[in-house]
Write a protein that holds these residues in place. Structure first.
Motif, PDB file in Angstrom:
ATOM      1  N   LEU A 108     -49.751 -35.434 -24.044  1.00 27.29           N
ATOM      2  CA  LEU A 108     -48.797 -36.539 -23.085  1.00 27.29           C
ATOM      3  C   LEU A 108     -49.163 -38.033 -23.598  1.00 27.29           C
ATOM      4  CD1 LEU A 108     -49.516 -34.927 -19.324  1.00 27.29           C
ATOM      5  CD2 LEU A 108     -47.481 -35.466 -19.861  1.00 27.29           C
ATOM      6  N   MET A 109     -49.902 -38.507 -24.579  1.00 24.45           N
ATOM      7  CA  MET A 109     -50.544 -39.432 -24.238  1.00 24.45           C
ATOM      8  C   MET A 109     -49.296 -39.605 -25.963  1.00 24.45           C
ATOM      9  SD  MET A 109     -54.638 -39.939 -24.886  1.00 24.45           S
ATOM     10  CE  MET A 109     -55.366 -40.286 -23.315  1.00 24.45           C
ATOM     11  N   ALA A 110     -49.092 -38.727 -26.690  1.00 20.76           N
ATOM     12  CA  ALA A 110     -48.186 -39.307 -28.014  1.00 20.76           C
ATOM     13  C   ALA A 110     -47.424 -39.085 -27.160  1.00 20.76           C
ATOM     14  CB  ALA A 110     -48.500 -37.572 -28.649  1.00 20.76           C
ATOM     15  N   ALA A 111     -46.368 -37.737 -26.295  1.00 23.77           N
ATOM     16  CA  ALA A 111     -45.529 -37.702 -25.870  1.00 23.77           C
ATOM     17  C   ALA A 111     -44.567 -39.640 -24.888  1.00 23.77           C
ATOM     18  CB  ALA A 111     -44.504 -36.799 -24.954  1.00 23.77           C
ATOM     19  N   LYS A 112     -45.524 -39.925 -24.270  1.00 19.72           N
ATOM     20  CA  LYS A 112     -45.208 -41.641 -23.514  1.00 19.72           C
ATOM     21  C   LYS A 112     -46.187 -42.262 -23.840  1.00 19.72           C
ATOM     22  CE  LYS A 112     -44.362 -38.634 -19.895  1.00 19.72           C
ATOM     23  NZ  LYS A 112     -43.125 -38.618 -19.089  1.00 19.72           N
ATOM     24  N   ARG A 113     -46.356 -42.455 -25.243  1.00 19.48           N
ATOM     25  CA  ARG A 113     -46.524 -43.615 -26.278  1.00 19.48           C
ATOM     26  C   ARG A 113     -48.242 -43.848 -25.305  1.00 19.48           C
ATOM     27  NH1 ARG A 113     -42.112 -44.869 -29.475  1.00 19.48           N
ATOM     28  NH2 ARG A 113     -41.272 -43.162 -30.806  1.00 19.48           N
ATOM     29  N   ILE A 114     -49.025 -43.995 -24.959  1.00 18.96           N
ATOM     30  CA  ILE A 114     -50.239 -43.931 -23.835  1.00 18.96           C
ATOM     31  C   ILE A 114     -51.188 -44.186 -24.535  1.00 18.96           C
ATOM     32  CG2 ILE A 114     -48.635 -44.421 -21.749  1.00 18.96           C
ATOM     33  CD1 ILE A 114     -50.268 -41.628 -20.981  1.00 18.96           C
ATOM     34  N   LYS A 115     -52.503 -44.786 -24.425  1.00 20.59           N
ATOM     35  CA  LYS A 115     -53.322 -44.916 -24.786  1.00 20.59           C
ATOM     36  C   LYS A 115     -54.535 -44.615 -23.834  1.00 20.59           C
ATOM     37  CE  LYS A 115     -52.781 -48.521 -28.129  1.00 20.59           C
ATOM     38  NZ  LYS A 115     -53.143 -50.268 -28.308  1.00 20.59           N
ATOM     39  N   ARG A 116     -54.163 -44.022 -23.138  1.00 18.13           N
ATOM     40  CA  ARG A 116     -55.162 -43.998 -21.704  1.00 18.13           C
ATOM     41  C   ARG A 116     -54.463 -43.202 -20.054  1.00 18.13           C
ATOM     42  NH1 ARG A 116     -53.892 -48.768 -21.577  1.00 18.13           N
ATOM     43  NH2 ARG A 116     -55.516 -48.867 -22.790  1.00 18.13           N
ATOM     44  N   ILE A 117     -55.194 -41.497 -20.095  1.00 25.46           N
ATOM     45  CA  ILE A 117     -54.725 -41.649 -18.737  1.00 25.46           C
ATOM     46  C   ILE A 117     -55.560 -41.190 -17.770  1.00 25.46           C
ATOM     47  CG2 ILE A 117     -53.649 -39.059 -17.944  1.00 25.46           C
ATOM     48  CD1 ILE A 117     -52.676 -39.023 -20.664  1.00 25.46           C
ATOM     49  N   PRO A 118     -55.815 -41.790 -16.777  1.00 18.30           N
ATOM     50  CA  PRO A 118     -56.342 -41.540 -14.999  1.00 18.30           C
ATOM     51  C   PRO A 118     -56.424 -40.431 -15.197  1.00 18.30           C
ATOM     52  CG  PRO A 118     -54.589 -43.585 -14.582  1.00 18.30           C
ATOM     53  CD  PRO A 118     -53.921 -42.326 -16.004  1.00 18.30           C
ATOM     54  N   VAL A 119     -57.170 -39.828 -14.881  1.00 19.04           N
ATOM     55  CA  VAL A 119     -57.862 -38.009 -14.631  1.00 19.04           C
ATOM     56  C   VAL A 119     -58.039 -37.954 -13.076  1.00 19.04           C
ATOM     57  CG1 VAL A 119     -59.443 -36.775 -14.771  1.00 19.04           C
ATOM     58  CG2 VAL A 119     -59.207 -37.948 -16.507  1.00 19.04           C
TER      59      VAL A 119
END
Length: 218
Positions: A108-119
């Motif tokens: 998801l980080m790679a696909a969305k180009r984001i650096k953090r994901i809330p859990v």
């Protein structure tokens, strides 16, 4: 490994009614590059990252002449000029459940180009995973551990070649000689040949890997 196994449980968040300058100071003081945004009921409603602050009026990059021309849209004006975090934050937020495999988080980080994901646990934010957490996991990992002995290593390497790379058991073989792994047989590309070498090297106890695989047609 699951998201809950590596997530940071102490999550710093900010209100949508806080000022952008306050958010920027908070990120600098905490040495983080993004903040979850939560409403007064504690519900996650957005994310504010360094990327959201790169076209601010304070930097001279958010001018708008009111014409609505391409590159000068009202939305860009709001993001560039508003003092409220709620106007500048990114929505919707990409989240993962705490039971999601770590590999899916990285995808998801790679696909969305984001650096953090809330859990999340239901509607509650229980942690956050950053790219640094992923890197630390990689740095701490090692080869798979298998039982000692040449035959155990041989079987482990064969299993890895067949299960992970889909190689035909009838077209390949593995032998062990003086602690070295020898790969024999045929594959249909140089890339697959190199992937076989990498797969063999991931098995703990495998000494040097001698890649004797031949490319079909060569």
């Amino acid at each position: 490994m699951l998201a809950r196994d590596i997530m940071n449980k102490k999550v710093l968040s900010i209100s949508p009614d806080h000022s952008v300058s306050h958010a920027a100071r908070t990120m600098l003081e905490a040495r983080i590059s993004g903040l979850p945004v939560s409403d007064d009921r504690g519900r996650l409603i957005g994310m504010l990252s360094e990327g959201d602050l790169l076209r601010r009026a304070e930097l001279g990059l958010a001018a708008w002449d009111g014409t609505g021309r391409a590159g000068a849209k009202p939305e860009a004006f709001i993001k560039g000029h508003s003092w409220r975090v709620g106007d500048v934050m990114t929505q919707p937020v990409v989240t993962v459940d705490e039971d999601v495999p770590l590999g899916r988080v990285a995808e998801l980080m790679a696909a969305k180009r984001i650096k953090r994901i809330p859990v999340m646990r239901g509607e509650e934010m229980v942690g956050i995973i950053t790219r640094s957490d992923i890197l630390r996991t990689i740095a701490a990992s090692g080869p798979d551990v298998v039982a000692a002995g040449d035959e155990a290593v041989r079987r482990a390497v064969l299993a890895r070649l067949c299960s992970d790379l889909g190689l035909d058991r009838g077209s390949i073989d593995v032998t062990i000689e003086h602690g070295n792994v020898n790969l024999w047989g045929e594959v249909n590309s140089e890339t697959l040949r190199e992937a076989a070498r990498v797969a063999a090297e991931t098995i703990s106890g495998a000494g040097g890997v001698r890649n004797r695989l031949r490319i079909v047609g060569n």
